[in-house]
Design a protein around this motif. Sequence first.
Motif, PDB file in Angstrom:
ATOM      1  N   THR A 156       0.830  -1.200   0.000  1.00  0.00           N
ATOM      2  CA  THR A 156       0.000   0.000   0.000  1.00  0.00           C
ATOM      3  C   THR A 156       0.867   1.254   0.000  1.00  0.00           C
ATOM      4  O   THR A 156       0.564   2.238  -0.686  1.00  0.00           O
ATOM      5  CB  THR A 156      -0.936  -0.007   1.224  1.00  0.00           C
ATOM      6  N   LEU A 157       1.975   1.186   0.736  1.00  0.00           N
ATOM      7  CA  LEU A 157       2.899   2.321   0.774  1.00  0.00           C
ATOM      8  C   LEU A 157       3.401   2.655  -0.631  1.00  0.00           C
ATOM      9  O   LEU A 157       3.446   3.823  -1.037  1.00  0.00           O
ATOM     10  CB  LEU A 157       4.073   1.957   1.686  1.00  0.00           C
ATOM     11  N   ILE A 158       3.748   1.623  -1.396  1.00  0.00           N
ATOM     12  CA  ILE A 158       4.271   1.837  -2.752  1.00  0.00           C
ATOM     13  C   ILE A 158       3.181   2.381  -3.666  1.00  0.00           C
ATOM     14  O   ILE A 158       3.407   3.327  -4.431  1.00  0.00           O
ATOM     15  CB  ILE A 158       4.875   0.525  -3.299  1.00  0.00           C
ATOM     16  N   ILE A 159       1.988   1.812  -3.570  1.00  0.00           N
ATOM     17  CA  ILE A 159       0.891   2.276  -4.427  1.00  0.00           C
ATOM     18  C   ILE A 159       0.590   3.757  -4.144  1.00  0.00           C
ATOM     19  O   ILE A 159       0.448   4.569  -5.060  1.00  0.00           O
ATOM     20  CB  ILE A 159      -0.363   1.398  -4.214  1.00  0.00           C
ATOM     21  N   GLU A 160       0.545   4.110  -2.856  1.00  0.00           N
ATOM     22  CA  GLU A 160       0.221   5.501  -2.502  1.00  0.00           C
ATOM     23  C   GLU A 160       1.344   6.456  -2.876  1.00  0.00           C
ATOM     24  O   GLU A 160       1.104   7.556  -3.368  1.00  0.00           O
ATOM     25  CB  GLU A 160      -0.113   5.591  -1.006  1.00  0.00           C
ATOM     26  N   ARG A 161       2.566   6.026  -2.656  1.00  0.00           N
ATOM     27  CA  ARG A 161       3.721   6.863  -2.995  1.00  0.00           C
ATOM     28  C   ARG A 161       3.755   7.100  -4.515  1.00  0.00           C
ATOM     29  O   ARG A 161       4.022   8.218  -4.966  1.00  0.00           O
ATOM     30  CB  ARG A 161       4.990   6.162  -2.518  1.00  0.00           C
ATOM     31  N   ALA A 162       3.488   6.065  -5.279  1.00  0.00           N
ATOM     32  CA  ALA A 162       3.512   6.190  -6.740  1.00  0.00           C
ATOM     33  C   ALA A 162       2.415   7.149  -7.211  1.00  0.00           C
ATOM     34  O   ALA A 162       2.620   7.937  -8.132  1.00  0.00           O
ATOM     35  CB  ALA A 162       3.342   4.823  -7.387  1.00  0.00           C
ATOM     36  N   ARG A 163       1.259   7.084  -6.560  1.00  0.00           N
ATOM     37  CA  ARG A 163       0.172   8.011  -6.927  1.00  0.00           C
ATOM     38  C   ARG A 163       0.578   9.442  -6.633  1.00  0.00           C
ATOM     39  O   ARG A 163       0.264  10.355  -7.374  1.00  0.00           O
ATOM     40  CB  ARG A 163      -1.093   7.665  -6.152  1.00  0.00           C
ATOM     41  N   ALA A 164       1.315   9.638  -5.537  1.00  0.00           N
ATOM     42  CA  ALA A 164       1.675  11.000  -5.112  1.00  0.00           C
ATOM     43  C   ALA A 164       2.798  11.593  -5.956  1.00  0.00           C
ATOM     44  O   ALA A 164       2.740  12.769  -6.315  1.00  0.00           O
ATOM     45  CB  ALA A 164       2.077  10.984  -3.637  1.00  0.00           C
ATOM     46  N   VAL A 165       3.820  10.820  -6.258  1.00  0.00           N
ATOM     47  CA  VAL A 165       5.010  11.407  -6.899  1.00  0.00           C
ATOM     48  C   VAL A 165       5.391  10.743  -8.224  1.00  0.00           C
ATOM     49  O   VAL A 165       6.374  11.140  -8.848  1.00  0.00           O
ATOM     50  CB  VAL A 165       6.246  11.344  -5.955  1.00  0.00           C
ATOM     51  N   GLY A 166       4.624   9.758  -8.670  1.00  0.00           N
ATOM     52  CA  GLY A 166       5.022   8.993  -9.847  1.00  0.00           C
ATOM     53  C   GLY A 166       4.821   9.733 -11.153  1.00  0.00           C
ATOM     54  O   GLY A 166       3.849  10.464 -11.319  1.00  0.00           O
ATOM     55  N   SER A 167       5.740   9.525 -12.098  1.00  0.00           N
ATOM     56  CA  SER A 167       5.595  10.066 -13.446  1.00  0.00           C
ATOM     57  C   SER A 167       5.059   9.020 -14.414  1.00  0.00           C
ATOM     58  O   SER A 167       4.981   9.263 -15.614  1.00  0.00           O
ATOM     59  CB  SER A 167       6.952  10.569 -13.963  1.00  0.00           C
ATOM     60  N   CYS A 168       4.736   7.837 -13.897  1.00  0.00           N
ATOM     61  CA  CYS A 168       4.080   6.826 -14.723  1.00  0.00           C
ATOM     62  C   CYS A 168       3.240   5.946 -13.796  1.00  0.00           C
ATOM     63  O   CYS A 168       3.293   6.085 -12.572  1.00  0.00           O
ATOM     64  CB  CYS A 168       5.098   5.991 -15.502  1.00  0.00           C
ATOM     65  N   ARG A 169       2.453   5.069 -14.394  1.00  0.00           N
ATOM     66  CA  ARG A 169       1.666   4.132 -13.582  1.00  0.00           C
ATOM     67  C   ARG A 169       2.612   3.078 -13.010  1.00  0.00           C
ATOM     68  O   ARG A 169       3.539   2.644 -13.685  1.00  0.00           O
ATOM     69  CB  ARG A 169       0.581   3.476 -14.442  1.00  0.00           C
ATOM     70  N   VAL A 170       2.373   2.677 -11.779  1.00  0.00           N
ATOM     71  CA  VAL A 170       3.235   1.698 -11.121  1.00  0.00           C
ATOM     72  C   VAL A 170       2.388   0.520 -10.656  1.00  0.00           C
ATOM     73  O   VAL A 170       1.421   0.697  -9.910  1.00  0.00           O
ATOM     74  CB  VAL A 170       3.971   2.319  -9.910  1.00  0.00           C
ATOM     75  N   TYR A 171       2.749  -0.669 -11.132  1.00  0.00           N
ATOM     76  CA  TYR A 171       2.055  -1.899 -10.731  1.00  0.00           C
ATOM     77  C   TYR A 171       3.016  -2.741  -9.900  1.00  0.00           C
ATOM     78  O   TYR A 171       3.949  -3.337 -10.442  1.00  0.00           O
ATOM     79  CB  TYR A 171       1.605  -2.681 -11.972  1.00  0.00           C
ATOM     80  N   PRO A 172       2.811  -2.797  -8.581  1.00  0.00           N
ATOM     81  CA  PRO A 172       3.760  -3.553  -7.766  1.00  0.00           C
ATOM     82  C   PRO A 172       3.569  -5.065  -7.893  1.00  0.00           C
ATOM     83  O   PRO A 172       2.449  -5.573  -7.903  1.00  0.00           O
ATOM     84  CB  PRO A 172       3.447  -3.107  -6.332  1.00  0.00           C
ATOM     85  N   VAL A 173       4.699  -5.743  -7.988  1.00  0.00           N
ATOM     86  CA  VAL A 173       4.741  -7.201  -7.917  1.00  0.00           C
ATOM     87  C   VAL A 173       5.062  -7.540  -6.462  1.00  0.00           C
ATOM     88  O   VAL A 173       5.971  -6.950  -5.878  1.00  0.00           O
ATOM     89  CB  VAL A 173       5.848  -7.746  -8.851  1.00  0.00           C
ATOM     90  N   ALA A 174       4.306  -8.453  -5.867  1.00  0.00           N
ATOM     91  CA  ALA A 174       4.571  -8.842  -4.482  1.00  0.00           C
ATOM     92  C   ALA A 174       5.357 -10.154  -4.450  1.00  0.00           C
ATOM     93  O   ALA A 174       5.488 -10.839  -5.471  1.00  0.00           O
ATOM     94  CB  ALA A 174       3.260  -8.985  -3.710  1.00  0.00           C
ATOM     95  N   THR A 175       5.877 -10.490  -3.284  1.00  0.00           N
ATOM     96  CA  THR A 175       6.710 -11.694  -3.186  1.00  0.00           C
ATOM     97  C   THR A 175       5.853 -12.962  -3.215  1.00  0.00           C
ATOM     98  O   THR A 175       4.686 -12.959  -2.822  1.00  0.00           O
ATOM     99  CB  THR A 175       7.528 -11.724  -1.889  1.00  0.00           C
ATOM    100  N   ILE A 176       6.469 -14.045  -3.647  1.00  0.00           N
ATOM    101  CA  ILE A 176       5.825 -15.357  -3.556  1.00  0.00           C
ATOM    102  C   ILE A 176       5.958 -15.874  -2.122  1.00  0.00           C
ATOM    103  O   ILE A 176       5.013 -16.378  -1.539  1.00  0.00           O
ATOM    104  CB  ILE A 176       6.473 -16.364  -4.547  1.00  0.00           C
ATOM    105  N   THR A 177       7.150 -15.686  -1.535  1.00  0.00           N
ATOM    106  CA  THR A 177       7.374 -16.226  -0.187  1.00  0.00           C
ATOM    107  C   THR A 177       7.607 -15.093   0.813  1.00  0.00           C
ATOM    108  O   THR A 177       8.062 -14.003   0.449  1.00  0.00           O
ATOM    109  CB  THR A 177       8.580 -17.199  -0.152  1.00  0.00           C
ATOM    110  N   ALA A 178       7.266 -15.371   2.048  1.00  0.00           N
ATOM    111  CA  ALA A 178       7.420 -14.379   3.113  1.00  0.00           C
ATOM    112  C   ALA A 178       8.895 -13.974   3.225  1.00  0.00           C
ATOM    113  O   ALA A 178       9.789 -14.823   3.187  1.00  0.00           O
ATOM    114  CB  ALA A 178       6.932 -14.970   4.444  1.00  0.00           C
ATOM    115  N   ARG A 179       9.125 -12.672   3.346  1.00  0.00           N
ATOM    116  CA  ARG A 179      10.462 -12.085   3.447  1.00  0.00           C
ATOM    117  C   ARG A 179      11.371 -12.500   2.287  1.00  0.00           C
ATOM    118  O   ARG A 179      12.586 -12.370   2.351  1.00  0.00           O
ATOM    119  CB  ARG A 179      11.121 -12.422   4.797  1.00  0.00           C
ATOM    120  N   ARG A 180      10.778 -13.068   1.238  1.00  0.00           N
ATOM    121  CA  ARG A 180      11.549 -13.514   0.068  1.00  0.00           C
ATOM    122  C   ARG A 180      12.593 -14.549   0.461  1.00  0.00           C
ATOM    123  O   ARG A 180      13.659 -14.650  -0.141  1.00  0.00           O
ATOM    124  CB  ARG A 180      12.233 -12.306  -0.600  1.00  0.00           C
TER     125      ARG A 180
END
Length: 429
Positions: free
Chosen positions: A96-120
């Motif tokens: 959510t932090l990344i999505i909101e940050r991208a909306r606030a300051v992004g110069s393009c659309r940002v689609y976050p990929v999340a991890t498959i496993t916890a803590r990677r």
Amino acid sequence: MDPAQHLDRTGDVLVTDGRIAALDPNARAPGTPVVDARGLIVCPGLIDIHVHLREPGAEHKETIETGTRAAAAGGFTAVACMPNTKPAIDTVETLTLIIERARAVGSCRVYPVATITARREGIELADVAALRRHGAIAFSDDGDGVENDDLMRAAFQQAKDLDVVLIQHCEYKSISAGGVMHKGAVSDRLGLPGLDRASEDRMIERDIALMRETGARYHVAHISTAGAVQLVRDAKAEGLPITTEVCPHHLLLTDEACTERDPNTKMHPPLRSAADVDACKAGLVDGTIDCIVTDHAPHAADEKAKGFLAAPPGIVGIESSLALVLKAFPDASPMGWLGLIHRMTVAPAEVLGLEVPTLSPGRPADLTLIDPHAKWRIDPVAFHSKSRNTPFSGWGVVGRPVATFLGGRLSHCLDSEDRRLEWRKAAIN
Ligand SMILES: [Zn+2]
């Protein structure tokens, strides 16, 4: 040029309220501001589905603000960012932090990929269902492959249930362990530990077997070996829902580029042999390889200065991507411009299940304007990215995105300040 409609013709694009209103409008309303794009290709905004924005956790390398600014300069209107941040994108909070940050300051659309496993960590699955609900576009442990068979099988089953794609960084560390460049004659000569092709190929084989069991969608990240290309080609012929991507550096450079031990030639997967480069190029042309990505991986100068063995792998790429693809395929031949743009717009969107980019009325005016004949020299000092780690510094190239529009607004303009003001005014109205 609109690959989704197989459209290649000269004409006007009318934009109203940030959306495409019409193509070839024959009656321009009096007073409508005009962006003069004569001599340029106008196409849907380019999409890069494999970038590292480094935020949170490594803001000295890149931030969402600088990384998306660099993306706009490269002609991109959307990126998918990989989850090997610190912390990794394995919780709804970080996502959510990344999505909101991208909306606030992004110069393009940002689609976050999340991890498959916890803590990677490759030990237990992340809460992929919750991450999906909150906007994760895909799942990957990028930077590492998921080695455990049972864990990967469980991930495939979840992905199938959620109808989402898994993106695998294909590398068995048990095979590649300690390798810093492609294993072959050049690594032997330089006395550097090698990364064998098998570390990539074996994981793809394992995953194809799991696809047959589960039927889930699967995407091979940054393909680099001839064997991997053939595995994907055969799996597609079998009808499995497999896709893959290739980076410009794997279309242009071989392990010979590592001869000077320049840390900017160190990346995972590594630069491989001429036969692998040829196979990647052939795979991109024949459609085995679906799309072009950069694996934009910013690192600070002092990190790359640690020498070939100790430097972190990866290079920046998002501001030179199109020009380098054109270096590998001059004038977009043999795919043709429509085919090349397809591989940088429609195809990556389809991998992620995004709405297919097109210039149809009603769609957001995400547009890239390309000068196909512009001759320029790649100069890392001029990059908008925070980092400069590229092996292509000083390369002469042909073809360049000169302006990018995001939802009808100018997100990048290469031209003079006068032109920029004129276009920005046009874009705002
Ligand atoms: Zn990777």
